[in-house]
Scaffold this active site. Structure first.
Site, mmCIF file in Angstrom:
data_model
loop_
_atom_site.group_PDB
_atom_site.id
_atom_site.type_symbol
_atom_site.label_atom_id
_atom_site.label_comp_id
_atom_site.label_asym_id
_atom_site.label_seq_id
_atom_site.Cartn_x
_atom_site.Cartn_y
_atom_site.Cartn_z
ATOM 1 N N SER A 3 -22.778 -31.986 -136.551
ATOM 2 C CA SER A 3 -21.841 -31.928 -137.614
ATOM 3 C C SER A 3 -21.390 -30.741 -138.461
ATOM 4 O O SER A 3 -20.558 -30.032 -137.876
ATOM 5 C CB SER A 3 -22.628 -33.094 -138.410
ATOM 6 O OG SER A 3 -21.463 -33.287 -139.450
ATOM 7 N N HIS A 4 -21.139 -30.997 -139.755
ATOM 8 C CA HIS A 4 -20.328 -29.607 -140.670
ATOM 9 C C HIS A 4 -21.916 -28.365 -140.948
ATOM 10 O O HIS A 4 -21.310 -27.772 -141.264
ATOM 11 C CB HIS A 4 -20.409 -30.560 -142.148
ATOM 12 C CG HIS A 4 -21.796 -31.340 -142.629
ATOM 13 N ND1 HIS A 4 -22.279 -32.096 -141.977
ATOM 14 C CD2 HIS A 4 -22.781 -30.647 -143.039
ATOM 15 C CE1 HIS A 4 -23.059 -32.790 -142.851
ATOM 16 N NE2 HIS A 4 -23.705 -31.246 -143.417
ATOM 17 N N ASP B 122 -14.258 -31.752 -139.756
ATOM 18 C CA ASP B 122 -15.878 -31.028 -140.028
ATOM 19 C C ASP B 122 -15.614 -31.035 -138.196
ATOM 20 O O ASP B 122 -15.392 -30.972 -137.525
ATOM 21 C CB ASP B 122 -17.136 -31.450 -140.400
ATOM 22 C CG ASP B 122 -17.544 -33.019 -140.070
ATOM 23 O OD1 ASP B 122 -16.295 -33.611 -139.351
ATOM 24 O OD2 ASP B 122 -18.251 -33.147 -140.438
ATOM 25 N N ASP C 71 -17.838 -31.593 -136.344
ATOM 26 C CA ASP C 71 -17.703 -33.328 -135.216
ATOM 27 C C ASP C 71 -16.576 -34.144 -135.181
ATOM 28 O O ASP C 71 -16.167 -35.068 -135.056
ATOM 29 C CB ASP C 71 -18.843 -33.509 -135.083
ATOM 30 C CG ASP C 71 -19.607 -34.168 -136.429
ATOM 31 O OD1 ASP C 71 -18.711 -33.986 -137.300
ATOM 32 O OD2 ASP C 71 -20.004 -35.322 -135.945
ATOM 33 N N ASP D 166 -15.856 -36.225 -138.184
ATOM 34 C CA ASP D 166 -16.036 -37.087 -138.805
ATOM 35 C C ASP D 166 -15.643 -37.125 -140.181
ATOM 36 O O ASP D 166 -15.653 -37.910 -140.742
ATOM 37 C CB ASP D 166 -17.454 -38.188 -138.508
ATOM 38 C CG ASP D 166 -17.981 -37.577 -138.592
ATOM 39 O OD1 ASP D 166 -18.583 -36.154 -138.827
ATOM 40 O OD2 ASP D 166 -19.452 -37.659 -138.350
ATOM 41 N N ARG D 167 -15.732 -35.890 -140.831
ATOM 42 C CA ARG D 167 -15.735 -35.483 -142.332
ATOM 43 C C ARG D 167 -13.958 -35.501 -142.519
ATOM 44 O O ARG D 167 -13.280 -35.031 -141.797
ATOM 45 C CB ARG D 167 -16.342 -34.514 -142.612
ATOM 46 C CG ARG D 167 -17.904 -35.407 -142.707
ATOM 47 C CD ARG D 167 -18.550 -33.939 -143.271
ATOM 48 N NE ARG D 167 -20.036 -34.391 -143.246
ATOM 49 C CZ ARG D 167 -21.053 -33.919 -144.316
ATOM 50 N NH1 ARG D 167 -20.605 -33.397 -145.084
ATOM 51 N NH2 ARG D 167 -22.523 -34.181 -144.078
ATOM 52 N N SER E 125 -19.983 -38.008 -149.233
ATOM 53 C CA SER E 125 -20.064 -36.482 -148.006
ATOM 54 C C SER E 125 -18.911 -36.251 -147.608
ATOM 55 O O SER E 125 -19.144 -36.347 -146.420
ATOM 56 C CB SER E 125 -21.202 -37.183 -147.602
ATOM 57 O OG SER E 125 -21.764 -38.035 -146.673
ATOM 58 N N LYS F 270 -17.854 -42.268 -138.790
ATOM 59 C CA LYS F 270 -16.304 -42.086 -140.232
ATOM 60 C C LYS F 270 -15.568 -41.404 -139.392
ATOM 61 O O LYS F 270 -15.448 -41.024 -138.047
ATOM 62 C CB LYS F 270 -17.052 -41.589 -141.289
ATOM 63 C CG LYS F 270 -18.247 -40.319 -141.393
ATOM 64 C CD LYS F 270 -18.412 -39.414 -142.179
ATOM 65 C CE LYS F 270 -19.227 -38.366 -142.037
ATOM 66 N NZ LYS F 270 -20.671 -38.860 -141.905
HETATM 67 C C1 G16 Z 1 -24.464 -37.515 -142.345
HETATM 68 C C2 G16 Z 1 -24.289 -38.771 -142.496
HETATM 69 C C3 G16 Z 1 -23.636 -39.564 -143.535
HETATM 70 C C4 G16 Z 1 -24.134 -38.992 -144.219
HETATM 71 C C5 G16 Z 1 -24.336 -37.074 -144.637
HETATM 72 C C6 G16 Z 1 -24.658 -36.462 -145.616
HETATM 73 O O1 G16 Z 1 -23.055 -37.138 -142.225
HETATM 74 O O2 G16 Z 1 -23.800 -39.585 -141.265
HETATM 75 O O3 G16 Z 1 -23.786 -40.882 -143.797
HETATM 76 O O4 G16 Z 1 -23.756 -39.094 -146.126
HETATM 77 O O5 G16 Z 1 -24.809 -37.029 -143.146
HETATM 78 O O6 G16 Z 1 -26.868 -37.109 -145.734
HETATM 79 P P1 G16 Z 1 -27.576 -36.465 -146.346
HETATM 80 O O7 G16 Z 1 -27.000 -36.244 -147.514
HETATM 81 O O8 G16 Z 1 -28.457 -36.752 -146.507
HETATM 82 O O9 G16 Z 1 -27.725 -35.034 -146.366
HETATM 83 P P2 G16 Z 1 -22.623 -35.713 -140.773
HETATM 84 O O10 G16 Z 1 -20.851 -35.456 -141.070
HETATM 85 O O11 G16 Z 1 -23.361 -34.875 -141.566
HETATM 86 O O12 G16 Z 1 -22.780 -36.949 -139.747
#
Ligand code: G16
Length: 543
Positions: free
Chosen positions: A113-114, A277, A279, A281-282, A365, A376
Site C-alpha cells: 500500500s502506502h 497511494d 496501490d 485505494d487511498r 486513513s 476503498k
Molecule cells: C490499511 C487498511 C485500512 C486501515 C489502514 C491503516 O490501509 O486497509 O483499513 O485504515 O491500513 O491501518 P493501521 O492504522 O492499522 O496502520 P492500506 O491503504 O494500508 O491498505
C-alpha cells in the site's frame, strides 16, 4: 513442466495484519518465505483446486517475480484459471472489481500500500474473497494457523509466463488470462459518474492536479482524467509507475505529498488537487488554499453523493472506522441514515456492503469507497468530488465551509509515532487499559473525562465479535482521544493517537486544527505518558 513438492518448515511471524502480510521486501525474498505464505493462503481457503483467481499488484519492487511464483504455485495446486493484470499490475480497487465482475473465487493482491517500495523497503501479499473484499479475520486466522504447521508446498517448475501481452496461455492445465488493468475499471467509473458534466467543467478551464506518486494509479489517471474527461495533459503528476515510487512514500497525506499541498497553498494553485497511494485505494483531497481531512471528505461525500448518477437513489447507510471523526454521523443523522462504527480495516465494511446496509464507507486513513467494489478507492473518490463540484458549481473551499455551517466542524488530527520500541508501546497501551476504569470524572487540559473504554465490535450481519480495537477517551464537551497500535507497520510499533473536537459556533469554524486541538493534544500525553513511554517528544507524522 513438472509439479514438485518442496520441503519447508514453519516460518515465524507470518501473521496477516490490518491488511494482509506486510514485511520488508528482503524478508519476502528470503528462502521459502513467499511460497510458505501462498501455500498457507491455499490451506486457509480450503485449497486452490478448480478455482479461478485474480492476481495483481501495485508494481513495486519484486511484484513481477512474486507473481511468477504465485502463478506456478496456483498451477501446481490445480487452480483452473488466474486472471492477471498486464505485467502483474492491478490497482487494489481494480482487482476488487475484477474479482466481482468475473465471479471468481477471490484474488491475491501484492502490495504494501502506502509503505515505500524497493529492495530495502516493504512488500506485501493479501487475499481478497469472492465478494472482492479483504479476507475477514476468521480466514486470515486460518492462514496464520497454516503457516505454523506447514511442512511443504507445491510449485511448478517452468519458464516464466509472459505477462506483457493481453491474451490467454495455458500452463500445466491452468489458464493464465492477461488483461488490461485499466479497461474494466474505467467502464465501471463511467457507469457511476456523469462524465459529460465533468468534461464540461474541464472545458470551462477548471484546473486540476492529480499526484499519482509514481505508483499504480498513473495509467488509470492519465486515461480517465486526461483522455476521457479532457483535463489538460500535465494534469497528472508523477504518472509513471516506478518500482521504488521514485524513492518517496506513496502515501497521500500532507507530509508525503507535501509538494502538492504547497502547490494548492501557493499563488498558482489549481482549483482542485488530489493524490492516491501505492496501490490506488487511498486518496487525499485538496482545493485552492484548502486541505480536506479524510473524515470531512467522507462527510461531504455522504451529504452530496446523490448528485452523481450512481447514487441518485440515495444511500442505504454509511459506515466509518471507530477512529474516524464523527463528522459523517451528523450527516447521517440529518438524512435519517444508519451510521455504523467499525474497527480499523476495510475488511470490516464488507458484511455491511454485502448486506446492503451501507453504501458509503470511509476511514481517517485516507480511505473512502462505496458498494461499487469491496475496497476503498482513490480514483473513485476523486471522481465523486469532481462530479459534486461540477454539479454544484462551488469551489472546494466553499463546499467545505458551507458543510461546516450546516453540520458544525469536527476538528481532527492524527499523530503517528513510528518505529517505536514494540514492547514499550504495548506497555503503554496495557497501562492505559488498566487506567480506564478510573478516568471518568478526572480533569485534564481538555476538561473532564466523561467515558473511557476499549472498543469492541459486534458485526450486525454475522454476529462475530472483534475485541481490543482501540482505546477511546471522551470528554464532557464531546471531544475525543483514541489510542491504538497500527497493524500495517513493518518496523517496531507505530502508535496512532487520534484527536477530535467538535465546534458549531459559526465564528470558530476556520481555526487551524492544531490550535483548536491544543488542549486535547496536551491531554493525550497527560493521560497516556506518550513521551515517557516512547522517548519521543513529537510525532513523526501529523495528518
Ligand atoms: C490499511 C487498511 C485500512 C486501515 C489502514 C491503516 O490501509 O486497509 O483499513 O485504515 O491500513 O491501518 P493501521 O492504522 O492499522 O496502520 P492500506 O491503504 O494500508 O491498505
Amino acid at each position: 513442466m513438472e509439479k514438485i513438492t518442496v520441503s519447508s518448515q514453519p516460518i515465524e511471524g507470518q501473521k496477516p495484519g490490518t491488511s494482509g502480510l506486510r514485511k520488508k521486501t528482503k524478508v519476502f525474498m528470503g528462502p521459502h518465505y513467499l511460497e510458505n505464505f501462498v501455500q498457507a493462503i491455499w490451506n486457509g481457503i480450503g485449497g486452490a483446486a478448480g478455482k479461478t483467481f485474480v492476481l495483481g499488484g501495485d508494481g513495486r519492487y519484486f511484484n513481477e517475480r512474486a507473481a511468477q511464483v504465485i502463478l506456478r504455485m496456483a498451477a501446481a495446486s490445480g487452480a483452473a484459471k488466474v486472471i492477471v493484470g498486464k505485467n502483474a499490475v492491478l490497482s487494489t480497487p481494480a482487482a476488487s472489481h475484477l474479482i466481482r465482475k468475473r465471479a471468481t473465487d477471490g484474488g491475491i493482491i501484492m502490495s504494501a500500500s502506502h509503505n515505500p517500495g524497493g529492495i530495502d523497503e516493504d512488500f506485501g501479499v493479501k487475499f481478497n474473497m469472492a465478494n472482492g473484499g479483504p479476507a475477514p479475520e476468521d480466514v486470515t486466522d486460518r492462514m496464520f494457523e497454516a503457516t505454523k504447521t506447514l511442512t511443504s508446498y507445491d510449485i511448478l517448475e517452468t519458464q516464466d509466463i509472459d505477462l506483457s501481452a493481453v491474451g490467454t496461455t495455458r500452463v500445466a492445465g491452468m489458464d493464465v488470462e492477461v488483461v488490461d488493468p485499466v479497461e474494466d475499471y474505467v467502464a465501471l467509473m463511467e457507469e457511476l459518474f456523469d462524465f459529460d458534466k465533468i468534461r464540461a467543467l474541464f472545458a470551462t478551464g477548471f484546473k486540476m492536479k492529480f499526484d499519482a506518486m509514481h505508483a499504480v494509479t498513473g495509467p488509470y489517471a492519465h486515461e480517465i482524467f486526461e483522455r476521457r474527461l479532457g483535463a489538460p495533459v500535465g494534469s497528472v503528476l508523477n504518472g509513471v509507475p516506478l518500482p521504488d515510487f521514485g524513492g518517496r512514500h506513496p502515501d497521500p497525506n500532507p507530509i508525503w505529498a507535501k509538494p502538492l499541498v504547497d502547490l494548492v497553498m501557493g499563488a498558482d494553485a489549481p482549483d482542485f488537487a488530489a493524490a492516491s497511494d501505492g496501490d490506488g485505494d487511498r486518496n487525499m483531497i485538496l482545493g485552492r488554499g484548502v486541505y480536506v481531512t479524510p473524515s470531512d471528505s467522507l462527510a461531504v461525500l455522504a451529504a452530496n453523493a446523490h448528485l452523481a448518477p450512481g447514487y441518485a437513489g440515495g444511500l442505504a447507510g454509511v459506515a466509518r472506522s471507530m477512529p474516524t471523526s464523527r463528522a459523517v454521523d451528523r450527516v447521517a443523522e440529518a438524512m435519517g441514515l444508519d451510521c455504523f462504527e467499525t474497527p480499523t480495516g476495510w475488511k470490516f465494511f464488507g458484511n455491511l456492503l454485502d448486506a446492503g446496509r451501507a453504501t458509503l464507507c470511509g476511514e481517517e486513513s485516507a480511505g473512502t469507497g462505496s458498494d461499487h467494489v469491496r475496497e476503498k478507492d482513490g480514483v473513485w473518490a476523486v471522481l465523486l468530488w469532481l462530479n459534486i463540484l461540477a454539479d454544484t458549481g462551488k469551489s472546494v473551499a466553499t463546499l467545505l465551509s458551507d458543510h461546516w455551517m450546516t453540520y458544525g466542524r469536527n476538528y481532527y488530527s492524527r499523530h503517528d509515532y513510528e518505529a517505536v520500541d514494540a514492547a514499550r508501546a504495548s506497555d503503554m497501551i496495557d497501562a492505559l487499559r488498566g487506567k480506564l476504569i478510573d478516568l471518568p470524572g478526572q480533569k485534564f487540559a481538555a476538561g473532564i473525562v466523561e467515558s473511557a473504554d476499549e472498543f469492541a465490535y459486534d458485526d450486525p450481519v454475522d454476529n462475530s465479535r472483534s475485541e481490543r480495537q482501540g482505546i477511546r477517551i471522551t470528554f464532557e464537551d464531546g471531544s475525543r482521544i483514541v489510542f491504538r497500535l497500527s497493524g500495517t507497520g513493518t518496523v517496531g510499533a507505530t502508535l496512532r493517537v487520534y484527536l477530535e473536537a467538535y465546534e458549531n459556533n459559526s465564528d470558530k469554524l476556520h481555526a487551524k486544527a492544531e490550535d483548536a486541538l491544543s488542549d486535547i493534544i496536551a491531554s493525550a500525553d497527560q493521560i497516556a505518558g506518550i513521551k515517557a513511554y516512547t522517548g519521543r517528544t513529537a510525532p513523526d507524522v501529523k495528518t
